[in-house]
Design an enzyme around this catalytic site. Sequence first.
Site, short mmCIF file in Angstrom:
data_model
loop_
_atom_site.label_atom_id
_atom_site.label_comp_id
_atom_site.label_asym_id
_atom_site.label_seq_id
_atom_site.Cartn_x
_atom_site.Cartn_y
_atom_site.Cartn_z
N ASP A 200 -42.68 1.37 -50.21
CA ASP A 200 -42.21 2.48 -51.04
C ASP A 200 -42.06 1.96 -52.47
O ASP A 200 -42.37 0.80 -52.77
CB ASP A 200 -40.88 3.04 -50.51
CG ASP A 200 -40.80 4.56 -50.66
OD1 ASP A 200 -40.96 5.03 -51.81
OD2 ASP A 200 -40.58 5.26 -49.67
N HIS A 247 -46.69 16.03 -46.28
CA HIS A 247 -46.27 17.39 -46.64
C HIS A 247 -45.80 17.49 -48.10
O HIS A 247 -45.61 18.59 -48.61
CB HIS A 247 -45.20 17.92 -45.68
CG HIS A 247 -43.91 17.18 -45.68
ND1 HIS A 247 -43.06 17.18 -44.60
CD2 HIS A 247 -43.28 16.42 -46.61
CE1 HIS A 247 -41.98 16.47 -44.87
NE2 HIS A 247 -42.09 16.01 -46.09
#
Length: 340
Positions: A200, A247
Amino acid sequence: MTTDVTTAPPPTLLIDLATGLWRSQTLTAAIEIGTFETLADGGATAAEFADRVGIAARPAEILLTACTALGLLEQRDGRYRNSAVADTYLVPGRPDYFADYVQMVAKYTAPGWLKATEAVRTDAPTKPVPDPDRNMFEEGNRPDSFWDGLFAFSTLTARHLARAVDLSGVRRLLDVGGGAGATLLELCRQYQHLHGTVLDLAHVCGLAQRRIDAAGMSRRVGTAAADFFNDPLPGGHDAVLLSMILHDWDEAQNRKIIAACLDALPSGGTLLISELLVDDDKTGPADAALMSMNMLVGCWGRNYTAAEYSGWLRDAGCSRVRTVRFDSPGANGVVIGEKV
């Protein structure tokens, strides 16, 4: 023209939808005043409860009645106790404490939802961020409470994923966009041989490292700071997981992410996309459809179908593309492909 009340459908659905905020805010209020912690040991009468949390008799009785009606509490002989759900998920210190997620929804996502009509009309996010001129994922533009809120949510999702997909043949897993590490930590708990890396942005990796250290998993789980749109992903893994990531983005960006993941995998490596999948005919299910609305309100993505993900994997060069279904808070299926 009058409506025949004997044949007309009742407006129950509309009432339930219109008053959904009443339910969520009752839960939020109960959490914030310490209801479930107060009632965890032995319960209390309404008067005892009011005294313990420091509120007047009237709101105490109203709140306890509402929480009982919603299934959060049980009442017997005038004493209120936590229901099984509340005892499992809403008492601070319990392993699957879920109240941080409720608070995150109330404080982080709800303000944007109150402008849902604007999001529909403008095709632009309405969720407020400190600096709208910066990416919402940048440091300081998303509160740490977001990651705290998602931790239990992601942990429970990963627990179901681990049961649905056999990871016994995976040695090292790269969790792309892995946030504070909840998903990979839980998968490693379920598969004792598994090692992996949370990838990340740098400031998020700091949050993940603290969680990893607290879990005593630093020998099996590491972190890698990277921007998956611009930086090459680290090699050395035989599977890559995208859990509740795609998403957030549009199709072109998702194809780019998928390509980067496959570049990091060896031939025969596995790519897993775990999401709340919209039905191929776009009729539901409700949790996936509403999460897609949450994306409309919050970012530039949406929830996609298994057919869409499968097509992108095949186009990127994956073979043996398949979908495995399961039920969990954050996913109802995982689309799996193998790099040729």
